[in-house]
Design an enzyme around this catalytic site. Structure first.
Site, mmCIF file in Angstrom:
data_model
loop_
_atom_site.group_PDB
_atom_site.id
_atom_site.type_symbol
_atom_site.label_atom_id
_atom_site.label_comp_id
_atom_site.label_asym_id
_atom_site.label_seq_id
_atom_site.Cartn_x
_atom_site.Cartn_y
_atom_site.Cartn_z
ATOM 1 N N PHE A 7 0.825 -1.209 0.000
ATOM 2 C CA PHE A 7 0.000 0.000 0.000
ATOM 3 C C PHE A 7 0.859 1.259 0.000
ATOM 4 C CE2 PHE A 7 -2.392 -3.270 2.211
ATOM 5 C CZ PHE A 7 -3.691 -3.137 1.760
ATOM 6 N N ASP A 8 0.380 2.272 -0.669
ATOM 7 C CA ASP A 8 0.821 3.637 -0.425
ATOM 8 C C ASP A 8 0.175 4.056 0.902
ATOM 9 O OD1 ASP A 8 1.752 6.347 -0.966
ATOM 10 O OD2 ASP A 8 -0.342 6.789 -1.466
#
Length: 210
Positions: A7-8
């Site tokens: 994930f960002d």
């Protein structure tokens, strides 16, 4: 088969948009004595802060600018930043299913660790690759490949979930399947531009892809 999700952070797991915009407004008023263009600031989301400040405030002492930026945020983060809908439920479900998870972010490491600790989600992530962990940043593939290597995963079994053009380009450059969150202003434009197959209405939609 998907075994890994990376994930960002900003704009993907947590809504930091307004705090970032307000922080830039603050430093523009202090150093430039004028307002900033919100559309422009939002276009830099996903870019390392150092890169943006070095480019846009090159006439000023960098340490003065970044200190002013960070000092503005100190007492505001807890009040103005929150996790997006169903993020915790999704992370918990993926963890229980044995999915390996990591974060690849343009934040610096300390700021990232402080943020995930604040939200009590640090236990879900097996690796974090921050801006100061790599020489080349998103959209270069280096941070994402590093995360995959540390997770002992492969590009074919990994999804990268992000919200910005930097995230989509990073995934494409790393030959990883990009997943775009659909709750940002220009999500649909990005989805069309980068031909993204998977766009999430809420984080829980990720479960259906795995």
């Amino acid at each position: 088969m998907v075994t890994t999700v990376v994930f960002d952070f900003d704009g993907t797991l947590a809504n930091t948009n307004q705090l970032i915009i307000n922080s830039f407004k603050h430093i523009y008023s202090v150093f430039c004595n004028n307002d900033c263009d919100e559309e422009y600031i939002m276009s830099t989301f996903g870019e390392p802060l150092d890169t943006t400040l070095n480019r846009d405030f090159d006439k000023f002492n960098f340490e003065d600018v970044i200190s002013c930026y960070r000092e503005y945020q100190v007492d505001r983060f807890n009040d103005e930043v929150y996790l997006y809908d169903t993020v915790i439920e999704t992370l918990e479900h993926l963890k229980n299913k044995g999915i390996k998870m990591g974060i690849v972010t343009s934040r610096v490491r300390k700021s990232t660790l402080d943020a995930i600790k604040n939200f009590n989600i640090e236990q879900y992530f097996d690796v974090i690759v921050a801006a100061d962990d790599v020489e080349k940043h998103k959209p270069n593939k280096e941070p994402l490949i590093r995360a995959i290597d540390e997770l002992n995963s492969t590009t074919k079994e990994t999804l990268y979930v992000g919200d910005s053009k930097f995230d989509m380009e990073c995934a494409i450059n790393a030959e990883i399947t990009p997943v775009l969150v659909g709750w940002q202003k220009k999500s649909q434009v990005l989805a069309e531009e980068y031909k993204v197959k998977y766009v999430l209405d809420k984080m829980w939609d990720l479960i259906e892809l795995i």
